[in-house]
Design a protein around this motif. Structure first.
Motif, mmCIF file in Angstrom:
data_model
loop_
_atom_site.group_PDB
_atom_site.id
_atom_site.type_symbol
_atom_site.label_atom_id
_atom_site.label_comp_id
_atom_site.label_asym_id
_atom_site.label_seq_id
_atom_site.Cartn_x
_atom_site.Cartn_y
_atom_site.Cartn_z
ATOM 1 N N LEU A 79 0.666 1.628 9.542
ATOM 2 C CA LEU A 79 0.713 1.077 8.192
ATOM 3 C C LEU A 79 -0.013 1.945 7.173
ATOM 4 C CD1 LEU A 79 0.295 -2.699 9.027
ATOM 5 C CD2 LEU A 79 2.362 -1.495 8.285
ATOM 6 N N MET A 80 -0.722 2.981 7.634
ATOM 7 C CA MET A 80 -1.379 3.919 6.727
ATOM 8 C C MET A 80 -1.527 5.261 7.430
ATOM 9 S SD MET A 80 -5.060 3.628 4.741
ATOM 10 C CE MET A 80 -6.056 4.078 6.163
ATOM 11 N N GLY A 81 -1.351 6.325 6.669
ATOM 12 C CA GLY A 81 -1.569 7.673 7.166
ATOM 13 C C GLY A 81 -2.489 8.430 6.233
ATOM 14 N N ASP A 82 -2.582 9.742 6.437
ATOM 15 C CA ASP A 82 -3.528 10.549 5.673
ATOM 16 C C ASP A 82 -3.242 10.581 4.176
ATOM 17 O OD1 ASP A 82 -1.222 12.110 6.078
ATOM 18 O OD2 ASP A 82 -2.347 13.967 6.356
ATOM 19 N N LEU A 83 -1.985 10.612 3.775
ATOM 20 C CA LEU A 83 -1.673 10.698 2.343
ATOM 21 C C LEU A 83 -2.054 9.413 1.611
ATOM 22 C CD1 LEU A 83 1.787 12.512 2.497
ATOM 23 C CD2 LEU A 83 -0.497 13.507 2.129
ATOM 24 N N ILE A 84 -1.751 8.271 2.206
ATOM 25 C CA ILE A 84 -2.111 6.997 1.590
ATOM 26 C C ILE A 84 -3.625 6.816 1.595
ATOM 27 C CG2 ILE A 84 -1.905 4.483 1.782
ATOM 28 C CD1 ILE A 84 0.943 4.922 2.843
ATOM 29 N N ALA A 85 -4.295 7.212 2.686
ATOM 30 C CA ALA A 85 -5.761 7.116 2.751
ATOM 31 C C ALA A 85 -6.408 8.015 1.703
ATOM 32 C CB ALA A 85 -6.253 7.464 4.148
ATOM 33 N N ALA A 86 -5.873 9.218 1.513
ATOM 34 C CA ALA A 86 -6.419 10.125 0.489
ATOM 35 C C ALA A 86 -6.238 9.524 -0.903
ATOM 36 C CB ALA A 86 -5.749 11.494 0.584
ATOM 37 N N ASP A 112 -13.774 10.132 2.920
ATOM 38 C CA ASP A 112 -14.859 9.219 2.556
ATOM 39 C C ASP A 112 -14.289 7.846 2.233
ATOM 40 O OD1 ASP A 112 -17.363 8.221 1.917
ATOM 41 O OD2 ASP A 112 -17.278 8.967 -0.147
ATOM 42 N N LEU A 113 -13.858 7.176 3.290
ATOM 43 C CA LEU A 113 -13.228 5.864 3.172
ATOM 44 C C LEU A 113 -13.543 5.085 4.433
ATOM 45 C CD1 LEU A 113 -11.114 4.119 1.529
ATOM 46 C CD2 LEU A 113 -9.375 5.120 3.049
ATOM 47 N N GLY A 114 -13.885 3.829 4.284
ATOM 48 C CA GLY A 114 -14.025 2.963 5.443
ATOM 49 C C GLY A 114 -12.646 2.585 5.937
ATOM 50 N N VAL A 115 -12.386 2.812 7.220
ATOM 51 C CA VAL A 115 -11.091 2.447 7.795
ATOM 52 C C VAL A 115 -11.337 1.795 9.144
ATOM 53 C CG1 VAL A 115 -8.844 3.233 8.635
ATOM 54 C CG2 VAL A 115 -9.899 4.365 6.658
ATOM 55 N N LYS A 116 -10.934 0.548 9.257
ATOM 56 C CA LYS A 116 -10.962 -0.154 10.536
ATOM 57 C C LYS A 116 -9.538 -0.560 10.855
ATOM 58 C CE LYS A 116 -15.660 -2.015 10.754
ATOM 59 N NZ LYS A 116 -16.053 -1.536 12.063
ATOM 60 N N ALA A 117 -9.105 -0.223 12.061
ATOM 61 C CA ALA A 117 -7.763 -0.578 12.519
ATOM 62 C C ALA A 117 -7.805 -0.754 14.022
ATOM 63 C CB ALA A 117 -6.754 0.505 12.117
ATOM 64 N N LEU A 118 -6.708 -1.280 14.578
ATOM 65 C CA LEU A 118 -6.651 -1.521 16.015
ATOM 66 C C LEU A 118 -6.466 -0.228 16.805
ATOM 67 C CD1 LEU A 118 -4.454 -4.744 16.078
ATOM 68 C CD2 LEU A 118 -6.956 -4.557 16.169
ATOM 69 N N GLY A 119 -6.000 0.826 16.153
ATOM 70 C CA GLY A 119 -5.784 2.107 16.819
ATOM 71 C C GLY A 119 -4.830 2.944 16.007
ATOM 72 N N SER A 120 -4.065 3.794 16.710
ATOM 73 C CA SER A 120 -3.141 4.676 16.015
ATOM 74 C C SER A 120 -1.823 4.789 16.774
ATOM 75 C CB SER A 120 -3.759 6.062 15.827
ATOM 76 O OG SER A 120 -4.042 6.646 17.080
#
Length: 161
Positions: A79-86, A112-120
């Motif tokens: 549901l999120m990758g590097d571009l959306i996180a950036a 520099d973002l808090g990211v919690k997810a079940l995995g990848s």
């Protein structure tokens, strides 16, 4: 007394000891962003294997908020990758909690973002924008209501009732 949202001067253990009315999420999320301690007001999205709304919201000003995404716990597509996180970093989001998975975890780990997810999972999701924004969500024994305050660190996630 709880520290204000946006303050990094907390531990979830101390917060809970001081206020047992806080909701504690029982799901065991992985810490996947460079920031492992984050807090802010909650925004929400409910979606299933479609990150169109996630992209839209994280590309808008975050004002230190935490986006909570209920992907139904699906491990099938990210549901999120590097571009959306950036984009979330550029737009001032404090963090993202995803009841589902992300991709590009090596790059996300440097942001520099808090990211919690079940995995990848490397599989990308649909981009149709299907889902709901700013609705109450429930998972891990916690009700995530837009505007509530969320605190997260390596011990877990707390949310105001």
């Amino acid at each position: 007394m709880n520290p204000p949202a946006g303050s990094d001067d907390f531990t979830t253990c101390d917060l809970f000891d001081a206020d047992e009315s806080l909701q504690s999420c029982s799901l065991q999320f992985q810490d996947l962003g460079a920031r492992t301690r984050f807090t802010g007001p909650v925004r929400t999205i409910r979606c299933h294997r479609d990150n169109g709304l996630v992209k839209q919201i994280l590309n808008s000003p975050g004002h230190g908020a935490v986006l909570v995404v209920d992907g139904g716990g699906s491990l099938e597509s990210a549901l999120m990758g590097d571009l959306i996180a950036a984009a979330a970093v550029r737009n001032g989001w404090a963090g993202v909690v995803i009841h589902g998975v992300i991709r590009d975890r090596d790059v996300v780990a440097t942001l520099d973002l808090g990211v919690k997810a079940l995995g990848s999972n490397p599989r990308k999701s649909a981009k149709d924008g299907a889902g709901e924004v700013d609705v109450p969500l429930q998972f891990g024994g916690v009700r995530f209501t837009p505007g509530a305050t969320l605190w997260a660190d390596t011990d877990g996630i707390l949310v105001t009732p």
